[in-house]
Motif scaffolding. Structure first.
Motif, PDB file in Angstrom:
ATOM      1  N   HIS A  30      39.904  46.123  50.771  1.00  0.00           N
ATOM      2  CA  HIS A  30      38.713  45.338  51.113  1.00  0.00           C
ATOM      3  C   HIS A  30      37.955  45.974  52.281  1.00  0.00           C
ATOM      4  O   HIS A  30      37.589  45.325  53.249  1.00  0.00           O
TER       5      HIS A  30
ATOM      6  N   ALA B   1      37.066  44.494  47.231  1.00  0.00           N
ATOM      7  CA  ALA B   1      36.959  43.083  46.887  1.00  0.00           C
ATOM      8  C   ALA B   1      35.761  42.871  45.971  1.00  0.00           C
ATOM      9  O   ALA B   1      34.695  43.441  46.183  1.00  0.00           O
TER      10      ALA B   1
ATOM     11  N   ASN C  99      34.001  40.240  45.625  1.00  0.00           N
ATOM     12  CA  ASN C  99      32.965  39.455  46.297  1.00  0.00           C
ATOM     13  C   ASN C  99      32.814  39.978  47.717  1.00  0.00           C
ATOM     14  O   ASN C  99      33.376  39.425  48.664  1.00  0.00           O
TER      15      ASN C  99
ATOM     16  N   PRO D 119      39.882  41.187  42.245  1.00  0.00           N
ATOM     17  CA  PRO D 119      39.181  39.905  42.339  1.00  0.00           C
ATOM     18  C   PRO D 119      39.427  39.221  43.675  1.00  0.00           C
ATOM     19  O   PRO D 119      40.524  39.284  44.220  1.00  0.00           O
ATOM     20  N   GLY D 120      38.362  38.627  44.200  1.00  0.00           N
ATOM     21  CA  GLY D 120      38.511  37.894  45.446  1.00  0.00           C
ATOM     22  C   GLY D 120      37.563  38.355  46.522  1.00  0.00           C
ATOM     23  O   GLY D 120      36.777  39.281  46.331  1.00  0.00           O
ATOM     24  N   PRO D 121      37.626  37.714  47.676  1.00  0.00           N
ATOM     25  CA  PRO D 121      36.692  37.999  48.759  1.00  0.00           C
ATOM     26  C   PRO D 121      37.168  39.115  49.678  1.00  0.00           C
ATOM     27  O   PRO D 121      38.344  39.512  49.662  1.00  0.00           O
TER      28      PRO D 121
ATOM     29  N   TYR E 102      41.010  39.749  51.394  1.00  0.00           N
ATOM     30  CA  TYR E 102      41.958  39.081  50.497  1.00  0.00           C
ATOM     31  C   TYR E 102      43.420  39.265  50.873  1.00  0.00           C
ATOM     32  O   TYR E 102      44.278  38.490  50.474  1.00  0.00           O
TER      33      TYR E 102
ATOM     34  N   TYR F 132      42.310  34.694  52.035  1.00  0.00           N
ATOM     35  CA  TYR F 132      43.511  35.199  51.360  1.00  0.00           C
ATOM     36  C   TYR F 132      43.468  34.917  49.865  1.00  0.00           C
ATOM     37  O   TYR F 132      43.132  33.816  49.422  1.00  0.00           O
ATOM     38  N   ASP F 133      43.825  35.928  49.090  1.00  0.00           N
ATOM     39  CA  ASP F 133      43.996  35.809  47.642  1.00  0.00           C
ATOM     40  C   ASP F 133      45.333  36.449  47.300  1.00  0.00           C
ATOM     41  O   ASP F 133      45.481  37.671  47.371  1.00  0.00           O
TER      42      ASP F 133
ATOM     43  N   GLU G  73      47.059  36.971  44.549  1.00  0.00           N
ATOM     44  CA  GLU G  73      47.139  37.927  43.447  1.00  0.00           C
ATOM     45  C   GLU G  73      46.652  39.306  43.869  1.00  0.00           C
ATOM     46  O   GLU G  73      47.312  40.322  43.613  1.00  0.00           O
ATOM     47  N   SER G  74      45.509  39.353  44.530  1.00  0.00           N
ATOM     48  CA  SER G  74      44.971  40.650  44.955  1.00  0.00           C
ATOM     49  C   SER G  74      45.782  41.249  46.091  1.00  0.00           C
ATOM     50  O   SER G  74      45.938  42.476  46.170  1.00  0.00           O
TER      51      SER G  74
END
Length: 247
Positions: free
Chosen positions: A153, A181, A183, A212-214, A217, A225-226, A228-229
């Protein structure tokens, strides 16, 4: 939290050191922190990377602004609005850490890593998060012994400025892995493409992926926080390090 004091060009920097679990010398990895700073989440991540059989050094790259505890967030960044409020302050430090200052600091960080008795060999990796991805790229451009670079990211890796981070790739000899990321306005699709083209032009290998995600992540102590990523990043980073530092 940090266990070492590094002598730097403009003062002393705290650093967290995570050694390989068997205690034997292991390949070194420079962990370049995000804008939020050196804190327990960074320690957790460094420990996990070390558990794969590496020695990981995570310095406080904002040492000119104060000790890690001085610049760390005081509020829970998982709560609504707290991360955004903190980032206004943090971005001042990021902007103050200019490419010129980074160029002064990187030799000291890499020397400190390689000189540790817990580190084997001179070829090392670098993994960077958020603005740390920019620093990790610059490390490879400045030091051919940096043979693996992970950027996660990362923001602003490609700009129109003459000192854009991606231009450092021309003098690098590393293998790269990026998890952008999906997004993230600081790394739009055209920048992801330009980054991949720069690495291809240098004749280097890259995994240039979008997760996927911001932005942010991987940081479980923030609202970005994501899981999966974050886990995907760990898998990609481990594959990168194992393929370059264990050959």
């Amino acid at each position: 939290m940090p266990t070492l004091t590094l002598t730097m060009p403009d003062g002393n920097a705290e650093a967290y050191l995570a050694a390989a679990p068997d205690g034997a010398p292991a390949p070194g990895v420079l962990f370049v922190i995000d804008a939020i700073g050196l804190r327990p989440r960074i320690e957790e991540m460094a420990d996990r990377i070390a558990s794969w059989g590496y020695t990981v050094l995570a310095p406080n790259v904002f040492y000119r602004d104060g000790r890690a505890a001085d610049v760390a967030p005081k509020a829970d960044l998982r709560e609504p609005g707290n991360r955004e409020a903190f980032m206004g302050e943090a971005m001042q430090r990021v902007r103050g850490l200019t490419p010129e200052l980074i160029a002064r600091d990187l030799p000291a960080y890499l020397s400190a890593l390689r000189s540790r008795p817990e580190v084997s060999g001179d070829e090392v990796g670098a993994t960077g998060y958020c603005m740390g991805a920019r620093i990790a790229i610059r490390a490879a451009g400045a030091d051919p012994g940096v043979v693996a670079v992970g950027g996660w990211h990362g923001g602003g890796l490609v700009t129109d400025e003459p000192d854009s981070p991606h231009l450092a790739i021309a003098t690098a000899r590393a293998t790269f892995a990026f998890g952008h990321a999906s997004n993230d306005g600081s790394m739009p699709p055209e920048a992801v493409t330009a980054l991949g083209e720069a690495i291809d032009a240098a004749g280097l290998t890259v995994a240039n992926e979008v997760f996927p995600g911001p932005h942010g992540y991987s940081m479980s102590d923030t609202s970005m926080y994501d899981e999966e990523s974050a886990e995907r990043h760990f898998d990609s980073l481990r594959a990168l390090l194992d393929s370059t530092l264990r050959g």
